[in-house]
Design an enzyme around this catalytic site. Structure first.
Site, short mmCIF file in Angstrom:
data_model
loop_
_atom_site.label_atom_id
_atom_site.label_comp_id
_atom_site.label_asym_id
_atom_site.label_seq_id
_atom_site.Cartn_x
_atom_site.Cartn_y
_atom_site.Cartn_z
N ASP A 47 -79.72 71.98 -17.37
CA ASP A 47 -78.65 71.06 -16.99
C ASP A 47 -79.15 69.62 -17.01
O ASP A 47 -80.36 69.36 -17.05
CB ASP A 47 -78.17 71.44 -15.58
CG ASP A 47 -76.74 71.01 -15.28
OD1 ASP A 47 -76.18 70.22 -16.04
OD2 ASP A 47 -76.20 71.47 -14.26
N ASP A 85 -67.34 71.52 -17.05
CA ASP A 85 -67.32 71.94 -15.65
C ASP A 85 -65.90 72.28 -15.21
O ASP A 85 -65.69 72.77 -14.11
CB ASP A 85 -67.86 70.83 -14.75
CG ASP A 85 -69.38 70.87 -14.70
OD1 ASP A 85 -69.97 71.83 -15.22
OD2 ASP A 85 -69.98 69.94 -14.13
C1 DGJ Z 1 -73.37 70.95 -13.32
C2 DGJ Z 1 -73.08 72.19 -14.12
O1 DGJ Z 1 -72.25 71.93 -15.18
C3 DGJ Z 1 -72.55 73.24 -13.17
O2 DGJ Z 1 -72.15 74.38 -13.87
C4 DGJ Z 1 -73.61 73.56 -12.17
O3 DGJ Z 1 -74.73 74.11 -12.80
C5 DGJ Z 1 -74.02 72.29 -11.42
N1 DGJ Z 1 -74.35 71.24 -12.32
C6 DGJ Z 1 -75.17 72.56 -10.51
O4 DGJ Z 1 -75.65 71.44 -9.89
#
Ligand code: DGJ
Length: 695
Positions: free
Chosen positions: A452, A521
């Site tokens: 990430d 997200d």
């Molecule tokens: C952003 C990601 O896109 C989410 O799916 C998740 O992993 C969060 N970060 C965790 O902090």
């Protein structure tokens, strides 16, 4: 399907396309043709020899140069701009008389050099014949004893047939709302798309498609291309006052400079571009096949159904709670259990812990092994979330190495989500991350990593660096690729997902390291339909991780949510402990169904039948490569009743073969399903999954 020499130049041919370039009478390397493959070599036009237009537009300005440099009397948006050690900022490139161009079946290399300064510019072309794609990249060689400052070095200029009016299709958006398609006319001037955020960005993507406003999903001529790069990039589509349309693509030159020291070289990322007369669908199917077979590290991988804990538990992870979720996930048929954020040292909220990549003692007193063993005992693989490029000021790593972040000494360090960006251009930071993550992967049975990256850049400084500080944009991305590539080479069994707060780092560069992408997200199913559609223009469904979550659970049925996620690599992200027994049973049935059809979805041909970005009644179809079966998804969001939904005209079937469709009595020819169509009845917020079989 090959590269061949023709008078004064070369022809690059793919399965259905031809691309010709050559040297004109003035010695300029010029574009000659790009479009449908022509039957005979002599069909390809000769290089143009424009005369110029009054004193304001010299011949060079009117020449469609393959790789125009800034210099002389040309005002075309250039691909290359440098300053020589003596301050001269003008380039005159010609075919290098000392080095012959060379070509093989699939690669062409042409050397240009400046007429005075020892700067060699090597243009590389590679033909990916089966996919109708041409790859271009450039290497600069400073053969002199003095530094050259490079201020712009793009990967390619792609030329379209002149004297035509084009529409540019691209994607735009923002965090939680990526990949919206936009199609707009190009007019005289320059249209710029770019990222200045250090990553590819949620806002635009280094992908373009041009058509004459005559193409649709199924037919019509389109020219399309991408850049394989995960940092700052720039696309500029220029229409000149002489109706010549060109697309520049490459590294963004905004705040960029590279000190090309004596005897050093610099290589750009690759741009891949293609032409098809099969419309936008034909373009994306070519990109899909190419990504699946040639770009991703594990071609033809069958992606597993995963569970991810993020939306269920946020940072509140521990062995017991994760195992409870894992048990339910396993019962439903999940194959890979991924623990997301919250598991590492000091991480209770988003304000601490990033950088300290070892298990938190409070949450995992015995480390991760008992959880991993528990998950494995349930018959699932185990995966983990990491955000390697980031550090919280509240972390052991930052306390030990406050100088390891991007910063300017005289400026406050701007935090985003309470975090700063590690300067992974630094070899010591690269080594640190490689050894820490290597240890984590060596000591645990981890087969999946979600990588990430949750903020964009600020204060892009590297005070200790010697030399040109504006190299940071490129060195950062090179550092990223180095870390990722080293880890994946050491741990070939691990599957990697690229995530940057959703789809902030989705590109052909990262797909050389990552097997799949977390697209957004935003997991609300109706929003997701639109986001997934935009994504599908560039990337194949096998790279599109899509979870079923609890977003809009009271409005949207579980089946609808599943169908949306089944359009890519199915994952589950809902809070399973809150799902009823009936819901879990339904999920089990749908997961089993997905496993039956996933090879067609992940590796078949994708046809967008009706766009969810344009219609509340949308449909998408996947056809197996041998055309023996297909999967059709139809979705209706809100349309006021009464309404008669239009028929769906299937695509990609064998016209003469006969096909039957789930729940439909008639057996008809492929031709009939494609041209007489199929009626699918749906109420508001209902979806349908129909399987199609050749009989
Ligand atoms: C952003 C990601 O896109 C989410 O799916 C998740 O992993 C969060 N970060 C965790 O902090």
């Amino acid at each position: 399907m090959t590269i061949r020499a023709i008078p004064q130049g070369w022809v690059l041919e793919t399965r259905t396309t031809g691309y010709a370039l050559g040297v004109n009478d003035a010695g300029r390397l010029s574009h000659r043709y790009w479009g449908v493959r022509l039957p005979y070599l002599e069909d390809y036009p000769l290089a143009a020899n424009p005369a110029g237009w009054a004193s304001f537009n010299g011949p060079t300005h009117l020449t469609p140069e393959e790789y125009p440099a800034y210099g002389g009397i040309s005002y075309i948006d250039p691909c290359l701009k440098v300053t020589f050690a003596d301050g001269v900022r003008d380039l005159v490139l010609q075919i290098d008389p000392a080095q012959q161009a060379s070509f093989s079946q699939t690669e062409l290399t042409i050397h240009l050099c400046d007429t005075y300064y020892p700067l060699l510019v090597t243009l590389h072309y590679r033909v990916h014949a089966e996919y109708d794609l041409i790859e271009r990249w450039v290497t600069l060689h400073n053969l002199s004893e003095q530094n050259i400052t490079v201020e712009r070095v793009l990967s390619a200029q792609w030329h379209l047939p002149g004297h035509e009016k084009y529409h540019l299709t691209h994607v735009n958006g923002r965090w939680l709302d990526e990949f919206h398609l936009l199609r707009e006319p190009l007019v005289q001037g320059i249209k710029v798309l770019e990222s200045r955020r250090l990553t590819t960005s949620h806002h635009h993507n280094p992908w373009f498609t041009l058509d004459r406003n005559t193409a649709d999903e199924q037919r019509g001529e389109v020219w399309f291309g991408v850049l394989a790069w995960s940092g700052n990039w720039r696309i500029s589509a220029e229409v000149t006052e002489f109706a010549s349309t060109r697309v520049n693509i490459g590294l963004n030159d905004w705040d960029f400079a590279w000190n090309l020291a004596a005897k050093q070289s610099f290589t750009t990322p690759s741009s891949y571009a293609g032409y098809t007369d099969e419309g936008f669908g034909g373009a994306s199917r070519r990109l899909h096949d190419f990504v699946r077979t040639t770009v991703v590290p594990n071609p033809h991988l069958t992606h597993k159904v995963l569970y991810n804990s993020w939306e269920a538990t946020l940072f509140d992870v521990n062995e017991h709670a994760q195992l409870e979720l894992a048990r339910l996930a396993a019962e439903m048929g999940v194959e890979l259990f991924v623990m997301d954020d919250g598991w590492f040292h000091g991480r209770t909220l988003d304000n601490a812990g990033l950088g300290d990549w070892w298990p938190d003692k409070q949450k995992f007193p015995q480390g991760l092994t008992p959880l991993i063993q528990g998950v494995n005992a349930l018959g699932m693989d185990f995966g983990l979330w990491l955000e390697p490029e980031m550090v919280n000021p509240d972390s052991d790593l930052y306390r030990a190495h406050p100088d390891w972040v991007l910063h300017f000494p005289t400026r406050a360090r701007t935090e985003g989500r309470n975090q700063l960006i590690l300067n992974i251009a630094r070899p010591d930071v690269q080594d640190y991350l490689i050894s820490l993550i290597d240890r984590l992967l060596s000591e645990h049975t981890i087969t999946f990593i979600k990588w990430d990256m949750n903020r964009n850049v600020s204060e892009p400084g590297w005070p200790e660096a010697e030399g040109e500080p504006r190299e940071i944009w490129v060195r950062y991305v090179q550092g990223l690729y180095h870390i990722w590539h080293t880890l994946r080479t050491r741990h070939p069994g691990v599957i990697w997902q690229s995530c940057s707060g959703g789809g902030g780092r989705a590109d052909f560069g990262i797909l050389r390291e990552a097997d799949q992408i977390w697209v957004s997200d935003n997991t609300e199913a109706t929003a997701r339909l639109a986001i997934q559609e935009g994504f599908s223009h560039i990337f194949p469904p096998s790279t599109m991780e899509a979870w079923v979550t609890d977003a809009s659970e009271h409005l949207i049925s579980l089946e609808f949510r599943f169908h949306v996620s089944m359009c890519g690599v199915l994952g589950i992200g809902g809070h399973l402990l809150r799902w009823s027994e009936r819901e879990r049973a339904e999920a089990k049935r749908l997961i089993a169904q997905y496993k039956e059809i996933r090879s067609t979805i992940q590796s078949g041909d994708l046809y967008r039948l009706r766009s969810p970005q344009h219609h509340p009644f949308s449909a998408i179809q996947y056809v197996s490569k041998d055309r023996s079966e297909a999967v059709l998804f139809a979705f209706r969001t809100y349309i006021p009743d009464p309404v008669e939904l239009p028929p769906l005209y299937l695509c990609g079937l064998d016209p003469d073969a006969r096909y039957r469709i789930d729940g439909v009595d008639d057996v008809r020819s492929g031709q009939a399903w494609m041209h007489a169509g199929l009626r699918v009845g749906l109420n508001n917020f209902q979806s349908s999954l129909l399987r199609v079989w050749r009989v």
